[in-house]
Design an enzyme around this catalytic site. Structure first.
Site, PDB file in Angstrom:
ATOM      1  N   ASP A  39       0.912  -1.074   0.125  1.00 35.67           N
ATOM      2  CA  ASP A  39       0.002   0.018  -0.174  1.00 35.67           C
ATOM      3  C   ASP A  39       0.836   1.328   0.030  1.00 35.67           C
ATOM      4  OD1 ASP A  39      -1.834  -2.041   0.550  1.00 35.67           O
ATOM      5  OD2 ASP A  39      -1.945  -1.554   2.853  1.00 35.67           O
ATOM      6  N   GLU A 209     -11.107  -0.954  -3.335  1.00 36.29           N
ATOM      7  CA  GLU A 209     -10.352  -0.208  -2.193  1.00 36.29           C
ATOM      8  C   GLU A 209      -9.182   0.360  -2.741  1.00 36.29           C
ATOM      9  OE1 GLU A 209      -9.422  -3.506  -0.070  1.00 36.29           O
ATOM     10  OE2 GLU A 209      -7.544  -4.215  -1.069  1.00 36.29           O
TER      11      GLU A 209
END
Length: 327
Positions: A39, A209
């Site tokens: 991420d 997401e």
């Protein structure tokens, strides 16, 4: 040919998350640095490139953040534990997906924590603050900034976006829902929209997401991750609009696995070299030999646009990018 003992064969296996440097030292190689990290949020602060990733491990071990900085995209310096649960008393586990912005001489670090599954649990999106990009960061509010599900969006995977007019927005969400909200002047809450609401849902088709937004040549590019984060189908898609509020109609995928190199390529961010139209995509992926979902490494590739402003598909590589000094 004499067979090597098993002990020596183990030594020859690639180290987890070890940066595979090309023979030409002017290239970054992928992954960018050692260790399992996911991420990744990219930024430019103080004439250096910065990457703020999730420490990729079981949720109970995700209790801190490291950062990495570079002058040239090739040589990276690790800044250990710039934020952890000692500073964020309400965070217990699953500290995820940093997003960092500079404002009025301070650096604000947005993060998710505790992986709440309902409004009966405590956690969500928090914000920390520091005087420098490497921290140390301290809790800005002493509580989550967003602590509940709104419009069906799990409060995770936040991205802080500064618009051209100086307004700051938080774009976030999991569980296939994405919201946008305008941050107030000190990042302690939100500015209501004209209709009185503080959160607008902007979920495009396929969204799961990992929201990200950039502005280029009058257009807003909204990007997100699709598929499952532990599987080979994890990938990045995008849409374009004239407004940060959309509407956003899915155009297609720009980043996905290459079975010859790695799978699970997703949850990205983008860096723009200031004053140029040069762009880099930073993302995580999983080496093909790895079966553990947390075996994710941070990588980088060039990001290109065609003459009509559409994003060209990204080719994931072991070479990475060439050295690029900031001026």
């Amino acid at each position: 040919m004499k067979k090597l003992p098993v002990f020596y064969l183990i030594l020859l296996l690639p180290f987890a998350g070890h940066a595979q440097r090309p023979a030409d030292s002017s290239w970054s190689g992928n992954p960018l640095f050692k260790g399992w990290y996911a991420d990744p949020e990219g930024a430019v602060f103080n004439n250096r490139y910065w990457i703020y990733p999730t420490y990729s491990a079981p949720y109970s071990q995700q209790v801190f953040f490291d950062a990495f900085s570079s002058a040239d995209l090739v040589n990276w310096t690790k800044h250990s534990r710039i934020l952890d649960t000692a500073a964020i008393k309400w965070a217990k586990r699953a500290m995820w997906a940093p997003s960092v912005v500079a404002k009025d001489g301070k650096y604000y670090f947005f993060f998710g924590a505790n992986d709440i599954q309902s409004n009966r649990e405590y956690g969500g999106i928090g914000v920390a603050v520091a005087d420098q990009p490497e921290g140390p960061f301290t809790d800005h509010l002493g509580k989550p900034l967003i602590d509940s599900f709104i419009n069906g969006a799990q409060p995770i995977d936040q991205f802080a976006f500064k618009d051209r007019d100086g307004k700051y927005y938080l774009i976030y969400g999991g569980w296939r829902h994405c919201n946008i909200a305008q941050l107030n002047s000190n990042f302690s809450g939100f500015v209501p929209f004209k209709d009185g609401s503080s959160f607008k849902e902007i979920t495009p088709e396929g969204f799961v997401e990992g929201a990200f937004m950039l502005w280029r040549k009058g257009k807003y590019y909204f990007m997100w991750s699709e598929g499952g984060w532990t599987g080979p189908d994890y990938s990045v898609a995008y849409a374009i609009s004239d407004s940060p509020f959309g509407p956003f109609k899915r155009i297609g995928k720009i980043l996905q696995q290459d079975p010859a190199i790695a799978n699970g390529a997703g949850h990205h961010s983008v860096i723009n070299v200031p004053g140029t139209d040069e762009w880099y995509i930073i993302y995580h992926r999983r080496p093909m030999q790895e079966k553990d979902g947390n075996s994710r490494e941070t990588c980088i590739e060039p990001l290109h646009f065609d003459k009509d402003g559409f994003i060209l598909p990204v080719r994931i590589s072991n070479e990475g990018v060439k050295r690029r000094l900031l001026k």
